[in-house]
Design an enzyme around this catalytic site. Sequence first.
Site, PDB file in Angstrom:
ATOM      1  N   GLU A  64       0.861  -1.197   0.000  1.00 47.44           N
ATOM      2  CA  GLU A  64       0.000   0.000   0.000  1.00 47.44           C
ATOM      3  C   GLU A  64       0.897   1.247   0.000  1.00 47.44           C
ATOM      4  O   GLU A  64       1.964   1.240   0.625  1.00 47.44           O
ATOM      5  CB  GLU A  64      -0.839  -0.013   1.293  1.00 47.44           C
ATOM      6  CG  GLU A  64      -1.665   1.228   1.557  1.00 47.44           C
ATOM      7  CD  GLU A  64      -2.225   1.280   2.994  1.00 47.44           C
ATOM      8  OE1 GLU A  64      -1.543   0.818   3.935  1.00 47.44           O
ATOM      9  OE2 GLU A  64      -3.349   1.783   3.162  1.00 47.44           O
ATOM     10  N   ASN A 124      -6.976   6.351  -1.661  1.00 47.13           N
ATOM     11  CA  ASN A 124      -5.919   5.373  -1.360  1.00 47.13           C
ATOM     12  C   ASN A 124      -6.167   4.222  -2.334  1.00 47.13           C
ATOM     13  O   ASN A 124      -7.123   3.464  -2.181  1.00 47.13           O
ATOM     14  CB  ASN A 124      -6.041   4.930   0.101  1.00 47.13           C
ATOM     15  CG  ASN A 124      -4.855   4.090   0.544  1.00 47.13           C
ATOM     16  OD1 ASN A 124      -4.143   3.528  -0.279  1.00 47.13           O
ATOM     17  ND2 ASN A 124      -4.667   3.982   1.854  1.00 47.13           N
ATOM     18  N   LYS A 141      -9.555   2.238  -1.891  1.00 43.90           N
ATOM     19  CA  LYS A 141      -9.714   1.597  -0.574  1.00 43.90           C
ATOM     20  C   LYS A 141     -11.075   1.874   0.057  1.00 43.90           C
ATOM     21  O   LYS A 141     -11.501   3.038   0.157  1.00 43.90           O
ATOM     22  CB  LYS A 141      -8.591   2.084   0.352  1.00 43.90           C
ATOM     23  CG  LYS A 141      -8.500   1.383   1.696  1.00 43.90           C
ATOM     24  CD  LYS A 141      -7.245   1.853   2.436  1.00 43.90           C
ATOM     25  CE  LYS A 141      -7.057   1.177   3.774  1.00 43.90           C
ATOM     26  NZ  LYS A 141      -5.820   1.652   4.453  1.00 43.90           N
ATOM     27  N   GLU A 160      -6.064   8.561   7.935  1.00 41.15           N
ATOM     28  CA  GLU A 160      -6.600   8.157   6.619  1.00 41.15           C
ATOM     29  C   GLU A 160      -7.985   8.746   6.380  1.00 41.15           C
ATOM     30  O   GLU A 160      -8.349   9.092   5.266  1.00 41.15           O
ATOM     31  CB  GLU A 160      -6.638   6.636   6.488  1.00 41.15           C
ATOM     32  CG  GLU A 160      -5.262   6.042   6.321  1.00 41.15           C
ATOM     33  CD  GLU A 160      -5.329   4.611   5.845  1.00 41.15           C
ATOM     34  OE1 GLU A 160      -5.888   4.353   4.780  1.00 41.15           O
ATOM     35  OE2 GLU A 160      -4.813   3.739   6.576  1.00 41.15           O
ATOM     36  N   CYS A 186      -4.781  -2.952   2.826  1.00 36.30           N
ATOM     37  CA  CYS A 186      -4.469  -2.884   4.256  1.00 36.30           C
ATOM     38  C   CYS A 186      -5.633  -3.200   5.187  1.00 36.30           C
ATOM     39  O   CYS A 186      -5.999  -4.346   5.357  1.00 36.30           O
ATOM     40  CB  CYS A 186      -3.836  -1.543   4.611  1.00 36.30           C
ATOM     41  SG  CYS A 186      -3.074  -1.621   6.246  1.00 36.30           S
ATOM     42  N   ASN A 211       0.336  -1.086   5.303  1.00 40.45           N
ATOM     43  CA  ASN A 211       1.240  -0.345   6.195  1.00 40.45           C
ATOM     44  C   ASN A 211       0.617  -0.461   7.578  1.00 40.45           C
ATOM     45  O   ASN A 211      -0.392   0.202   7.856  1.00 40.45           O
ATOM     46  CB  ASN A 211       1.267   1.143   5.847  1.00 40.45           C
ATOM     47  CG  ASN A 211       2.112   1.492   4.644  1.00 40.45           C
ATOM     48  OD1 ASN A 211       3.259   1.896   4.758  1.00 40.45           O
ATOM     49  ND2 ASN A 211       1.517   1.358   3.464  1.00 40.45           N
TER      50      ASN A 211
HETATM   51  N1  CDT Z   1      -2.926   1.368   6.506  1.00 39.80           N
HETATM   52  C1  CDT Z   1      -3.826   0.767   7.285  1.00 39.80           C
HETATM   53  O1  CDT Z   1      -4.977   0.595   6.916  1.00 39.80           O
HETATM   54  N2  CDT Z   1      -3.398   0.425   8.515  1.00 39.80           N
HETATM   55  C2  CDT Z   1      -4.274  -0.111   9.488  1.00 39.80           C
HETATM   56  C3  CDT Z   1      -3.853   0.339  10.828  1.00 39.80           C
HETATM   57  C4  CDT Z   1      -4.984   0.263  11.741  1.00 39.80           C
HETATM   58  S1  CDT Z   1      -4.676   1.099  13.216  1.00 39.80           S
HETATM   59  C5  CDT Z   1      -5.482   2.575  13.010  1.00 39.80           C
HETATM   60  C6  CDT Z   1      -4.359  -1.631   9.497  1.00 39.80           C
HETATM   61  O2  CDT Z   1      -5.472  -2.149   9.618  1.00 39.80           O
HETATM   62  O3  CDT Z   1      -3.351  -2.313   9.442  1.00 39.80           O
END
Ligand code: CDT
Length: 325
Positions: A64, A124, A141, A160, A186, A211
């Site tokens: 991502e 995204n 996304k 985000e 993600c 990420n």
């Molecule tokens: N990038 C992304 O979606 N990261 C989220 C972090 C969640 S914590 C706010 C994930 O689900 O891995």
Amino acid sequence: MSAARHRPWRQPAEEHAMARLVTIAAAQLGPIARNDSRSHVVERLIAHLREARRMGCDLVVFPELALTTFFPRWYMTNQIEIDSFFERSMPGPETQPLFNEAKRLSLGFYIGYAELTPEGQHFNTSILVGKDGQLIGKYRKVHLPGHREHDPARRFQHLEKRYFDLSDTGFKVWRGFGGVLGMAICNDRRWPETYRVMGLQGAEMILLGYNTPVHNPPAPDHDDLSLFHNQLVMQAGAYQNGCWVIGVAKAGNEEGVPMIGGSQIIAPSGVTVAATRGDGDEMAVACCDLDACASYKSTTFNFAVHRMPQHYGLIVERKGAEPPP
Ligand code: CDT
């Protein structure tokens, strides 16, 4: 009784020779610094492409937001600064070499990036590009995690919801690489609906980049489980929908925020068949037989025979949980 009769989904040798094999590279990235140029990042991506070619791959899956640092960790109000993390065209001048090299090497790829549309929308996004360099599909996304406003209680933010618009694509699948492929990004991987909506369109392989900070400030008790949860959700999604799942991290300590690795290639059995070991630039490679989906899609998870959608209405009717009074 022969093994073949015990396991009727096993193909006779001559059919197996025709199996739909796709060799996948899960091309994990280590950290990208805030000041790293796109061109520098693209050089790293191209190094992955060349290694993937040497290993006989067909399709390379990048993370991502693979062209920049994970900028939603910072609260920003200057729109020019925010937009500097977004791509106005794909390919653009700095990403064209990636497309050129992938086409030269006859490799397909999935990549995530921040997309700024001509209408000024911010998404995204991920794209799937074929071996001939042509766009196969684009996904924006759906599940945008985190928050919208600066939260002073957090050592780093997860904005985000502030920087990205809601998806206008939803979950689709496309024909390519001899099968039916879908994309997610993600946080989508934590939601069973993600896989099921694509499973209902016949997805045989779901590609997703992520990420994921090790530490989620509102839930510090999850820190030690972050790699487990990553694997748990992707393995469940693969098994319950009889499809391959390819999960690829941007990992390591990025601008002071440790992010999980755990990139992996998961078979329709739910078993991880290849995984990265560290949290830097690293590839996990596996030859994936798309026909391996059939034994799950035609037995335990034969949706047409066994699903009971008349009892699933709440899943789309209700958003939050409402316990009885
Ligand atoms: N990038 C992304 O979606 N990261 C989220 C972090 C969640 S914590 C706010 C994930 O689900 O891995």
